[in-house]
Design a protein around this motif. Sequence first.
Motif, short mmCIF file in Angstrom:
data_model
loop_
_atom_site.label_atom_id
_atom_site.label_comp_id
_atom_site.label_asym_id
_atom_site.label_seq_id
_atom_site.Cartn_x
_atom_site.Cartn_y
_atom_site.Cartn_z
N ALA A 254 0.13 6.58 1.20
CA ALA A 254 0.98 6.37 0.02
C ALA A 254 0.13 6.14 -1.22
CB ALA A 254 1.92 5.19 0.26
N SER A 255 -1.00 5.45 -1.06
CA SER A 255 -1.88 5.15 -2.20
C SER A 255 -2.41 6.41 -2.86
CB SER A 255 -3.06 4.29 -1.74
OG SER A 255 -2.64 3.03 -1.28
N ILE A 256 -2.61 7.47 -2.06
CA ILE A 256 -3.14 8.72 -2.61
C ILE A 256 -2.22 9.28 -3.69
CG2 ILE A 256 -3.64 11.13 -2.03
CD1 ILE A 256 -4.56 10.15 0.73
N PHE A 257 -0.92 9.08 -3.53
CA PHE A 257 0.05 9.72 -4.42
C PHE A 257 0.68 8.76 -5.43
CE2 PHE A 257 0.13 11.95 -0.29
CZ PHE A 257 -0.36 13.17 -0.70
N LEU A 258 0.52 7.45 -5.23
CA LEU A 258 1.17 6.46 -6.10
C LEU A 258 0.18 5.84 -7.09
CD1 LEU A 258 3.36 4.55 -3.48
CD2 LEU A 258 4.16 6.12 -5.26
N PRO A 259 0.67 5.29 -8.20
CA PRO A 259 -0.21 4.58 -9.14
C PRO A 259 -0.84 3.36 -8.47
CG PRO A 259 1.92 5.08 -10.15
CD PRO A 259 2.06 5.37 -8.70
#
Length: 447
Positions: A254-259
């Motif tokens: 999720a971190s890859i795509f979220l701020p």
Amino acid sequence: MRHFVILSVAVLLFIGGYATGQSGFSAFAQTTPMPLEKMREFTEVFQHIKKLYVEEVSDDELMENAIRGMTSGLDPHSTYLKASDLKAFEESVSGEEYGGVGIYIGEKDGWVEIISPIDKSPAERAGLLAGDLIITIDGTSTKNMPIEKAVSMMRGKVGDILTLEVLTPPGDENNVPRKVELSREKIVAPSVVASLSEPDYGYLRINRFQRNTAEEAVNNLNRLREENKRSLKGLVLDLRNNPGGLLDVSVGIASIFLPKGVTVVSDRGRQQGDKTFVAQAKYYHNLQFIDEVKKMRIVVLVNNGSASASEIVAGALQDHHRAVIMGTPTYGKASVQSLLRLRSTQGKTGIKLTVARYFTPNNRSIQARGIEPDIEVSAGDSIKTKETFSVREANLLGHLENDQGSENTTATPAGEEEIAAPFIPDDDYQYDQALLILKALAIADGA
């Protein structure tokens, strides 16, 4: 449960799914007195069985059965792991090679259900399909067999023959049990498969959240960008039939795509209190095109086989309006398990114990409900994403209730797996629709 002295090794998400890693001994203090009356009752039953049961039963077997009953009576995801089960489980989350036939499995109505065969595996070549029920393994009935035991029995030495009796459920013209002999092969559990669907559009399939999955995802995104030679206009993130995995890895994906810094998931348990996990840059520091990825159009494919860690990623991207969620409602498993090695056996055995519930960034509990896609699209005639015979968390006996209201019990699948199947889109209606949405978004944005 609290009366046993245990070693905490890892926090996991299960469907089945599984979660984070940290090792070290920790003992839980006994906080309540032992129930002496029930202990006397237990001892009396133990003595009767030892003296009167029609066949002799060893003390070890009786005690293992008692521990297994104590855990299995809690919820579908709490269980006792004897030494062989514990070893098989650890192999499944590590991504190591092993001898097997290439399927991942769940439970349906007390039987072992095939969730999906792996492409080009012995199981696929033998014609086994999603929804088939495994009735016997090497002559042993699978009725009410723990999934961990079924996994252990199907694994073995490369080249050895495994005999399965398989039943295609009612509704199929071949609804008769059949014996299938499979030769075990070396099975590698790749957690990420990626390809350029066509110029400017990428496909990233996550089979399961294993220890190296975030790193694999970053490497594959780098490769896709380099192959395309310019910015990608969109990405299909495929989480269908992904039963879950390690919690910190779902946070990593999720971190890859979220701020950076936004909430990915939070969990609440009796001992640990509330914990919040946020998007962190450490998971994508090797991503060469991070600015492009953070703005990339994304469609996430889910179905009733998307569980646990998969639902964490889909829920986070949905709540932050970062992706379009497409497919069918997900499995609905929003509980967290800890793998606890038992100090009394020097860590050779353990229990998988439900210790918390988790919530999406908008404080939604999807327990026994699942995530509703933004755009609902059925699998159509695609065999590889067939959902006809699967069940959901809400259909499992003893499942945790949703503490935010009524449950939806009308849809999704089972449990744990031998290994998650690599999936390359081929005659796949859901994937085709996802690609159309990406192209429509690109046109709308003037790209």
